[in-house]
Write a protein that holds these residues in place. Structure first.
Motif, PDB file in Angstrom:
ATOM      1  N   MET A  20      52.060  -5.415  38.178  1.00  0.00           N
ATOM      2  CA  MET A  20      50.817  -5.762  37.675  1.00  0.00           C
ATOM      3  C   MET A  20      49.812  -4.680  37.076  1.00  0.00           C
ATOM      4  N   PRO A  21      49.231  -4.457  35.945  1.00  0.00           N
ATOM      5  CA  PRO A  21      48.012  -2.985  35.615  1.00  0.00           C
ATOM      6  C   PRO A  21      47.060  -3.619  36.285  1.00  0.00           C
ATOM      7  N   THR A  22      46.003  -2.337  36.976  1.00  0.00           N
ATOM      8  CA  THR A  22      45.383  -1.941  37.444  1.00  0.00           C
ATOM      9  C   THR A  22      43.875  -1.798  36.089  1.00  0.00           C
ATOM     10  N   THR A  23      43.262  -3.059  36.144  1.00  0.00           N
ATOM     11  CA  THR A  23      41.895  -3.444  34.812  1.00  0.00           C
ATOM     12  C   THR A  23      40.661  -2.712  35.108  1.00  0.00           C
ATOM     13  N   ILE A  24      40.459  -1.880  34.414  1.00  0.00           N
ATOM     14  CA  ILE A  24      39.389  -0.655  35.011  1.00  0.00           C
ATOM     15  C   ILE A  24      38.211  -1.402  33.346  1.00  0.00           C
ATOM     16  N   LEU A  25      37.549  -1.714  33.833  1.00  0.00           N
ATOM     17  CA  LEU A  25      36.184  -1.693  32.603  1.00  0.00           C
ATOM     18  C   LEU A  25      35.068  -0.608  32.930  1.00  0.00           C
ATOM     19  N   LEU A  26      34.842   0.179  32.156  1.00  0.00           N
ATOM     20  CA  LEU A  26      33.806   0.877  31.667  1.00  0.00           C
ATOM     21  C   LEU A  26      33.026   1.010  31.216  1.00  0.00           C
ATOM     22  N   THR A  27      31.221   1.338  31.301  1.00  0.00           N
ATOM     23  CA  THR A  27      30.671   1.212  30.208  1.00  0.00           C
ATOM     24  C   THR A  27      29.879   2.127  29.833  1.00  0.00           C
ATOM     25  N   SER A  28      28.942   2.565  29.035  1.00  0.00           N
ATOM     26  CA  SER A  28      27.843   3.206  28.709  1.00  0.00           C
ATOM     27  C   SER A  28      26.442   2.901  28.186  1.00  0.00           C
ATOM     28  N   PHE A  29      25.775   4.083  28.068  1.00  0.00           N
ATOM     29  CA  PHE A  29      24.326   3.330  27.369  1.00  0.00           C
ATOM     30  C   PHE A  29      24.396   3.298  26.216  1.00  0.00           C
ATOM     31  N   GLN A  30      23.731   3.444  24.977  1.00  0.00           N
ATOM     32  CA  GLN A  30      23.552   3.665  24.007  1.00  0.00           C
ATOM     33  C   GLN A  30      21.928   4.768  24.428  1.00  0.00           C
ATOM     34  N   THR A  31      21.328   5.831  23.661  1.00  0.00           N
ATOM     35  CA  THR A  31      20.347   6.901  24.003  1.00  0.00           C
ATOM     36  C   THR A  31      19.156   6.196  23.157  1.00  0.00           C
ATOM     37  N   TRP A  32      17.944   6.721  23.938  1.00  0.00           N
ATOM     38  CA  TRP A  32      16.821   6.096  25.128  1.00  0.00           C
ATOM     39  C   TRP A  32      15.519   7.145  24.013  1.00  0.00           C
ATOM     40  N   LEU A  33      15.737   8.225  23.334  1.00  0.00           N
ATOM     41  CA  LEU A  33      14.927   9.219  22.957  1.00  0.00           C
ATOM     42  C   LEU A  33      15.453   9.565  21.515  1.00  0.00           C
ATOM     43  N   PRO A  34      14.256   9.393  21.072  1.00  0.00           N
ATOM     44  CA  PRO A  34      14.145   9.902  19.056  1.00  0.00           C
ATOM     45  C   PRO A  34      15.345  11.355  19.145  1.00  0.00           C
ATOM     46  N   ASP A  35      14.772  11.733  19.981  1.00  0.00           N
ATOM     47  CA  ASP A  35      15.706  13.316  19.996  1.00  0.00           C
ATOM     48  C   ASP A  35      16.772  13.631  20.166  1.00  0.00           C
ATOM     49  N   GLN A  36      17.352  12.183  20.860  1.00  0.00           N
ATOM     50  CA  GLN A  36      18.528  12.338  21.544  1.00  0.00           C
ATOM     51  C   GLN A  36      20.112  12.497  20.350  1.00  0.00           C
ATOM     52  N   LYS A  37      20.849  13.086  20.242  1.00  0.00           N
ATOM     53  CA  LYS A  37      21.917  12.797  19.236  1.00  0.00           C
ATOM     54  C   LYS A  37      22.712  11.661  19.720  1.00  0.00           C
ATOM     55  N   SER A  38      23.070  11.259  21.768  1.00  0.00           N
ATOM     56  CA  SER A  38      24.372  10.816  22.287  1.00  0.00           C
ATOM     57  C   SER A  38      23.921  10.625  23.482  1.00  0.00           C
ATOM     58  N   ASN A  39      24.434  10.192  24.019  1.00  0.00           N
ATOM     59  CA  ASN A  39      24.095   9.890  25.764  1.00  0.00           C
ATOM     60  C   ASN A  39      25.626   9.951  26.261  1.00  0.00           C
ATOM     61  N   ALA A  40      25.590  11.090  27.242  1.00  0.00           N
ATOM     62  CA  ALA A  40      26.400  10.947  27.752  1.00  0.00           C
ATOM     63  C   ALA A  40      27.514  11.093  28.225  1.00  0.00           C
ATOM     64  N   SER A  41      26.499   9.899  29.199  1.00  0.00           N
ATOM     65  CA  SER A  41      27.990   8.701  29.106  1.00  0.00           C
ATOM     66  C   SER A  41      28.646   7.857  28.194  1.00  0.00           C
ATOM     67  N   ASP A  42      27.978   8.029  27.240  1.00  0.00           N
ATOM     68  CA  ASP A  42      28.808   7.185  26.284  1.00  0.00           C
ATOM     69  C   ASP A  42      30.063   8.523  25.298  1.00  0.00           C
ATOM     70  N   ASP A  43      29.470   9.837  25.677  1.00  0.00           N
ATOM     71  CA  ASP A  43      30.416  11.288  25.154  1.00  0.00           C
ATOM     72  C   ASP A  43      31.652  11.393  25.894  1.00  0.00           C
ATOM     73  N   LEU A  44      31.734  11.042  27.268  1.00  0.00           N
ATOM     74  CA  LEU A  44      32.111  10.550  28.468  1.00  0.00           C
ATOM     75  C   LEU A  44      33.472   9.680  28.265  1.00  0.00           C
ATOM     76  N   LEU A  45      32.722   8.759  27.921  1.00  0.00           N
ATOM     77  CA  LEU A  45      33.705   7.557  27.525  1.00  0.00           C
ATOM     78  C   LEU A  45      34.556   7.593  26.431  1.00  0.00           C
ATOM     79  N   LEU A  46      33.950   8.215  25.071  1.00  0.00           N
ATOM     80  CA  LEU A  46      34.338   8.510  24.120  1.00  0.00           C
ATOM     81  C   LEU A  46      35.578   9.087  23.991  1.00  0.00           C
ATOM     82  N   LYS A  47      35.685  10.449  24.961  1.00  0.00           N
ATOM     83  CA  LYS A  47      36.650  11.152  25.030  1.00  0.00           C
ATOM     84  C   LYS A  47      37.563  10.793  25.325  1.00  0.00           C
ATOM     85  N   LEU A  48      37.920  10.401  26.555  1.00  0.00           N
ATOM     86  CA  LEU A  48      38.863   9.568  27.033  1.00  0.00           C
ATOM     87  C   LEU A  48      39.240   8.522  26.588  1.00  0.00           C
TER      88      LEU A  48
END
Length: 229
Positions: free
Chosen positions: A1-29
């Motif tokens: 039986m596989p272990t199910t893991i849910l991972l969440t990340s956030f959007q950016t919140w400032l105009p000068d932010q190109k990405s959110n590091a939490s989302d960069d991490l999940l995108l790479k994974l």
């Protein structure tokens, strides 16, 4: 039986932010081909949550209800930190950040919870001692989880804003409705070519160890049911 893991990340919140590091991490994974070949792991990604406590919490909790994961890993960016930090828990003090949340709580919530309102008022009125007594701890043993990791440490300050708000709401939901589901919050520093490799190594180890933790929880649950019968 596989272990199910849910991972969440956030959007950016400032105009000068190109990405959110939490989302960069999940995108790479997410882009990796079978990062856990020796484990039965099923990863589900809920990326780019809005940087607003209640909409983000509603989306995350709805996904938890549908998926019923073994583990939830919420991720957020911490620009001022240089390592991964795993939060020990959360308080409701985030509500101080935006007063309109109070209006949302009273007017828009379909189910009015006086206990939740008392948490809000404690934070709003600045009663720090009372708010701190409502600290919700993760059920995961973080010392064991992080042992030997080189780019990760434990934190007792989830940020007093949206990250802490989401963490508190998810922990509160799991405490009431899914107590065997583990949840941690991981703050992610800005990712660079210098740190990405070691941070990804630690993050994969965290997921791998949480899969083992979840397996043990299932075994204990089955044992308790069998013993009770």
């Amino acid at each position: 039986m596989p272990t199910t893991i849910l991972l969440t990340s956030f959007q950016t919140w400032l105009p000068d932010q190109k990405s959110n590091a939490s989302d960069d991490l999940l995108l790479k994974l997410q882009a990796e081909n079978d990062p856990f070949p020796d484990q039965a792991l099923s990863l589900t990604f809920l990326r780019q949550l809005p940087v607003d406590v209640f909409p983000a919490s509603d989306l995350a909790i709805a996904k938890i209800k549908h998926l019923q994961p073994d583990v939830v890993i919420c991720c957020g960016m911490a620009e001022s930190r240089s390592r991964l930090t795993v939060e020990a828990g959360a308080t409701p003090r985030y509500v101080v950040a935006q007063f309109y949340w109070f209006i949302y709580y009273i007017v828009l919530q379909k189910i009015f919870r006086f206990q939740g309102l008392s948490y809000f008022l404690s934070a709003l009125l600045g009663n720090k001692t009372n708010v701190e007594t409502h600290f919700l701890n993760t059920s995961v043993d973080l010392e064991e989880l992080l042992e030997g990791l080189t780019e990760t440490e434990m934190s007792y300050d989830a940020g007093k804003f949206v990250c802490e708000g989401l963490y508190y709401q998810v922990l509160s939901y799991l405490r009431d409705y899914a107590p065997t589901t583990g949840c941690i919050f991981v703050h992610v520093p800005v990712l660079t070519t210098e740190n990405i490799s070691t941070i990804m190594t630690d993050f994969r180890l965290i997921l791998s160890r949480l899969a083992v933790w979840a397996t043990i929880q299932r075994q204990n649950q089955i044992r308790d049911i069998t013993t009770a019968a």
